[in-house]
Design a protein around this motif. Structure first.
Motif, PDB file in Angstrom:
ATOM      1  N   UNK A 207     -19.977 -13.112  48.432  1.00  0.00           N
ATOM      2  CA  UNK A 207     -20.673 -12.760  47.273  1.00  0.00           C
ATOM      3  C   UNK A 207     -19.740 -13.003  46.171  1.00  0.00           C
ATOM      4  N   UNK A 208     -20.104 -13.847  45.007  1.00  0.00           N
ATOM      5  CA  UNK A 208     -19.230 -14.000  44.088  1.00  0.00           C
ATOM      6  C   UNK A 208     -19.721 -13.297  42.808  1.00  0.00           C
ATOM      7  N   UNK A 209     -18.887 -12.171  42.376  1.00  0.00           N
ATOM      8  CA  UNK A 209     -19.401 -11.482  41.346  1.00  0.00           C
ATOM      9  C   UNK A 209     -18.720 -11.705  40.170  1.00  0.00           C
ATOM     10  N   UNK A 210     -17.384 -12.138  40.355  1.00  0.00           N
ATOM     11  CA  UNK A 210     -16.580 -12.537  39.427  1.00  0.00           C
ATOM     12  C   UNK A 210     -15.769 -13.916  39.637  1.00  0.00           C
ATOM     13  N   UNK A 211     -15.331 -14.709  38.748  1.00  0.00           N
ATOM     14  CA  UNK A 211     -14.834 -16.061  38.877  1.00  0.00           C
ATOM     15  C   UNK A 211     -13.660 -15.925  39.620  1.00  0.00           C
ATOM     16  N   UNK A 212     -13.040 -14.654  39.668  1.00  0.00           N
ATOM     17  CA  UNK A 212     -11.630 -14.665  40.464  1.00  0.00           C
ATOM     18  C   UNK A 212     -11.900 -14.771  41.866  1.00  0.00           C
ATOM     19  N   UNK A 213     -12.910 -14.637  42.407  1.00  0.00           N
ATOM     20  CA  UNK A 213     -13.330 -14.489  43.837  1.00  0.00           C
ATOM     21  C   UNK A 213     -13.750 -15.830  44.518  1.00  0.00           C
ATOM     22  N   UNK A 214     -13.832 -15.961  45.685  1.00  0.00           N
ATOM     23  CA  UNK A 214     -14.438 -17.124  46.378  1.00  0.00           C
ATOM     24  C   UNK A 214     -13.395 -18.203  46.363  1.00  0.00           C
ATOM     25  N   UNK A 215     -13.914 -19.516  46.814  1.00  0.00           N
ATOM     26  CA  UNK A 215     -12.978 -20.705  47.055  1.00  0.00           C
ATOM     27  C   UNK A 215     -12.050 -20.396  48.379  1.00  0.00           C
ATOM     28  N   UNK A 216     -10.837 -21.039  48.083  1.00  0.00           N
ATOM     29  CA  UNK A 216      -9.686 -20.676  48.958  1.00  0.00           C
ATOM     30  C   UNK A 216      -9.454 -19.384  49.414  1.00  0.00           C
ATOM     31  N   UNK A 217      -9.531 -18.659  48.203  1.00  0.00           N
ATOM     32  CA  UNK A 217      -9.299 -17.285  48.416  1.00  0.00           C
ATOM     33  C   UNK A 217      -9.851 -16.543  49.363  1.00  0.00           C
ATOM     34  N   UNK A 218     -11.243 -16.833  49.937  1.00  0.00           N
ATOM     35  CA  UNK A 218     -11.934 -16.107  50.755  1.00  0.00           C
ATOM     36  C   UNK A 218     -11.261 -16.088  52.136  1.00  0.00           C
ATOM     37  N   UNK A 219     -10.911 -17.123  52.703  1.00  0.00           N
ATOM     38  CA  UNK A 219     -10.590 -17.309  54.117  1.00  0.00           C
ATOM     39  C   UNK A 219      -8.832 -16.880  53.954  1.00  0.00           C
ATOM     40  N   UNK A 220      -8.089 -17.522  53.257  1.00  0.00           N
ATOM     41  CA  UNK A 220      -6.689 -17.258  53.250  1.00  0.00           C
ATOM     42  C   UNK A 220      -6.528 -15.862  52.744  1.00  0.00           C
ATOM     43  N   UNK A 221      -6.971 -15.200  52.025  1.00  0.00           N
ATOM     44  CA  UNK A 221      -6.676 -13.676  51.775  1.00  0.00           C
ATOM     45  C   UNK A 221      -7.767 -12.754  52.694  1.00  0.00           C
ATOM     46  N   UNK A 222      -8.787 -13.137  52.873  1.00  0.00           N
ATOM     47  CA  UNK A 222      -9.538 -11.984  53.614  1.00  0.00           C
ATOM     48  C   UNK A 222      -9.363 -11.911  55.205  1.00  0.00           C
ATOM     49  N   UNK A 223      -8.936 -13.186  55.689  1.00  0.00           N
ATOM     50  CA  UNK A 223      -8.390 -12.942  57.000  1.00  0.00           C
ATOM     51  C   UNK A 223      -7.033 -13.321  57.243  1.00  0.00           C
ATOM     52  N   UNK A 224      -6.373 -12.774  56.498  1.00  0.00           N
ATOM     53  CA  UNK A 224      -4.944 -13.124  56.170  1.00  0.00           C
ATOM     54  C   UNK A 224      -4.144 -12.047  56.686  1.00  0.00           C
ATOM     55  N   UNK A 225      -2.904 -11.794  56.413  1.00  0.00           N
ATOM     56  CA  UNK A 225      -2.065 -10.704  56.866  1.00  0.00           C
ATOM     57  C   UNK A 225      -1.125 -10.046  55.557  1.00  0.00           C
ATOM     58  N   UNK A 226      -0.409  -9.174  55.863  1.00  0.00           N
ATOM     59  CA  UNK A 226       0.464  -8.924  54.667  1.00  0.00           C
ATOM     60  C   UNK A 226       1.684 -10.041  54.258  1.00  0.00           C
ATOM     61  N   UNK A 227       2.036 -10.753  55.516  1.00  0.00           N
ATOM     62  CA  UNK A 227       2.719 -11.821  55.152  1.00  0.00           C
ATOM     63  C   UNK A 227       2.396 -12.920  54.254  1.00  0.00           C
ATOM     64  N   UNK A 228       1.064 -13.091  54.558  1.00  0.00           N
ATOM     65  CA  UNK A 228       0.596 -14.336  53.808  1.00  0.00           C
ATOM     66  C   UNK A 228       0.073 -13.686  52.370  1.00  0.00           C
ATOM     67  N   UNK A 229      -0.548 -12.485  52.350  1.00  0.00           N
ATOM     68  CA  UNK A 229      -0.881 -12.122  50.967  1.00  0.00           C
ATOM     69  C   UNK A 229       0.093 -11.592  50.088  1.00  0.00           C
ATOM     70  N   UNK A 230       1.337 -11.380  50.724  1.00  0.00           N
ATOM     71  CA  UNK A 230       2.487 -11.016  49.556  1.00  0.00           C
ATOM     72  C   UNK A 230       2.923 -12.278  49.031  1.00  0.00           C
ATOM     73  N   UNK A 231       2.516 -13.515  49.377  1.00  0.00           N
ATOM     74  CA  UNK A 231       3.008 -14.701  48.675  1.00  0.00           C
ATOM     75  C   UNK A 231       2.233 -14.832  47.208  1.00  0.00           C
ATOM     76  N   UNK A 232       1.223 -14.147  47.118  1.00  0.00           N
ATOM     77  CA  UNK A 232       0.597 -14.366  45.772  1.00  0.00           C
ATOM     78  C   UNK A 232       0.305 -12.964  44.966  1.00  0.00           C
ATOM     79  N   UNK A 233       0.298 -12.040  45.929  1.00  0.00           N
ATOM     80  CA  UNK A 233       0.225 -10.300  45.369  1.00  0.00           C
ATOM     81  C   UNK A 233       1.718  -9.768  45.038  1.00  0.00           C
TER      82      UNK A 233
END
Length: 544
Positions: A207-233
């Motif tokens: 569900x896209x309610x803002x232009x920040x969400x969706x795209x590659x961010x859905x899978x790479x972040x949503x099904x990721x881990x701390x090690x992967x999320x800390x790369x950009x957060x």
């Protein structure tokens, strides 16, 4: 107060009638009614100085007439991929992931679009003879959804058939449930849910309610881990993401795109993205989305009664009442297929509903912060989340340049109470008491404290077995505001708790008049002022 002489608003794509477009930017004159400010679970009416500018959200777009037909059309004629039916076969391993409860806000009236889409996907999978099917709530480092929340998202029929063995929450800390897919060319880790990575097909329902969400961010972040999320957060990335709402200018999105390329190379992914209008207020409260000058006499009376009631309610009962509210959103688009072309269309739909073009920045921007954000559904908007809501989200609801000029001041209305949900936000309490008592500087916080919180075994246990956000989550909420902290000259909370505001490093005022006088000490006399009248949700397309 003076403001820039040119004030113009246009809408992209599906344009609204001229009278509606012009109503989105209004100049305050001596006969203007008071302006509505949200302040947590209460409302405030404030008189802004003559010459101030108010930017209102666009009116809701009309939704699709036949949502089920639109879903079928998207699955049958996807963008950049073969039809879904041709990708399904007996004996395959199929995984369907979907966005968690962090959106939409408030929750949508039933039926939830996620469940409607998944129903159509399952019907086709059964017809193709697929038996090995799992459904995963893509939590990233958010709290686990309860059984009732999962049921609401996917619907009773799907819940009864799949829960709990084949419908469950993603666990970013499960050592046996995560696989390492390698690193990007920038040395960013890419880790993913093992079930998703080993699937013959992964379908992501968004569900896209803002232009920040969706795209590659859905899978790479949503099904990721701390090690992967800390790369950009992280602080560096957040400070160099000059507009989260413009993915092409966001370092965070550049990072998630690189991770997404690795993920897409490892597992076939069929993306389904949906967009909503901004119809947040139902029935007799729909007037809350309109400019105050357009309220009818009956609506003015309704608001007076609403304010009187909420002001007198017990705070806990008031909070519970607000969290029970749902929104009558309409679906404005359903698109499916390959990540690139799908997300391009999604962003067009979001812009058509949300983009408000504004000429010129302001010395001071005011806004009222509501009671709910992505991370306190059925919970409490604690002080860290208030900071994130104001400087991480409201400040960043722009494309082009920020609505407030560099060195300017943002004034928010919110009580900023020192309250924390004991189950959802345990590490937030310690962050507030321990970390912020030492420093407010995001880079120093990251260097000195992040690792110990992220790897704390107790926080990890609560994340995995209870309904707590990951131990590192309050750090990321603070980092979301890093760009705003760097850009602004001051932040003032009207009505904010004095001790909590001091702990956050912000100033507070009893009244809007006092806050404006304090702001003039920073930006000078006769400043320009713009009020960002949100919710409903929108973003400003600002031309300097």
């Amino acid at each position: 107060m003076s403001i820039a002489p040119t004030r113009m608003i246009e809408r992209t794509k599906r344009r609204q009638p001229a009278t509606e477009r012009e109503a989105c930017v209004v100049e305050v004159h001596e006969h203007s009614p008071p302006t509505l400010f949200h302040s947590g679970e209460q409302f405030r009416l404030e008189r802004l100085p003559v010459g101030s500018r108010i930017v209102y959200p666009p009116p809701p777009m009309k939704g699709l007439i036949d949502v089920d037909a639109a879903i079928c059309a998207a699955l049958d004629s996807p963008l950049g991929m073969d039809p879904l039916d041709s990708l399904l076969r007996p004996g395959m391993k199929l995984t369907i992931a979907f966005d968690d409860i962090s959106l939409p806000l408030p929750p949508m009236k039933l039926p939830d679009i996620r469940g409607r889409v998944i129903e159509h996907v399952l019907e086709r999978a059964y017809r193709a003879g697929v038996e090995d099917i799992h459904l995963i709530a893509a939590l990233a480092l958010h709290r686990r959804m309860t059984a009732a929340e999962l049921k609401r998202a996917v619907g009773s029929r799907i819940f009864d058939e799949f829960y709990p063995d084949r419908l469950y929450n993603h666990d970013a800390e499960d050592p046996d449930g995560i696989v390492d897919l390698g690193k990007t060319r920038h040395d960013e880790d890419v880790e993913l849910s093992k079930r998703a990575a080993e699937s013959d097909l992964l379908i992501y329902v968004n569900i896209n309610i803002v232009s920040m969400d969706g795209g590659h961010k859905s899978v790479a972040v949503g099904l990721g881990t701390y090690n992967s999320v800390k790369a950009h957060h992280n602080v560096h990335t957040m400070r160099h993401s000059k507009s989260f709402m413009d993915p092409s200018k966001s370092e965070m999105h550049n990072s998630t795109n690189r991770q997404g390329d690795i993920v897409e190379a490892a597992v076939p992914i069929f993306h389904i993205e949906t967009t909503l209008n901004n119809d947040m207020f139902d029935g007799p409260l729909s007037f809350l989305a309109k400019p105050e000058a357009r309220w009818t006499a009956r609506e003015q009376t309704t608001f007076a009664a609403l304010k009187r009631t909420t002001d007198r309610m017990n705070p806990k009962l008031r909070r519970a009442a607000f969290h029970k509210s749902t929104a009558p959103y309409s679906i404005t688009g359903v698109q499916a297929g390959a990540v690139g072309p799908v997300h391009e269309v999604t962003l067009e739909h979001v812009a058509a509903q949300q983009a408000v073009y504004v000429k010129g920045q302001a010395d001071i921007v005011t806004a009222g912060l509501p009671y709910v954000g992505p991370y306190n559904v059925d919970s409490i908007l604690n002080p860290i989340l208030v900071m994130c809501m104001g400087l991480g989200y409201f400040f960043n609801l722009y494309q082009g340049v920020p609505l407030v000029r560099e060195g300017g001041v943002m004034i928010f209305t919110h009580p900023v109470k020192r309250e924390f949900h004991p189950v959802h936000h345990p590490s937030y309490v310690d962050f507030y008491e321990e970390v912020l008592s030492e420093t407010k500087d995001p880079a120093e916080i990251e260097r000195r404290f992040e690792k110990s919180y992220a790897e704390d075994e107790w926080y990890r246990h609560l994340y995995r077995t209870s309904h707590a956000y990951h131990g590192v989550h309050p750090f990321y909420m603070w980092y979301w505001g890093a760009h705003g902290l760097q850009h602004l000259g001051d932040v003032i909370f009207v009505g904010g708790d004095a001790e909590a505001c001091r702990r956050l490093g912000f100033r507070r005022a009893d009244t809007m008049r006092d806050a404006l006088e304090m702001a003039e000490q920073v930006v000078g006399r006769d400043p320009s002022l713009t009020h960002f009248h949100c919710p409903p949700l929108f973003y400003a397309q600002v031309e300097a």
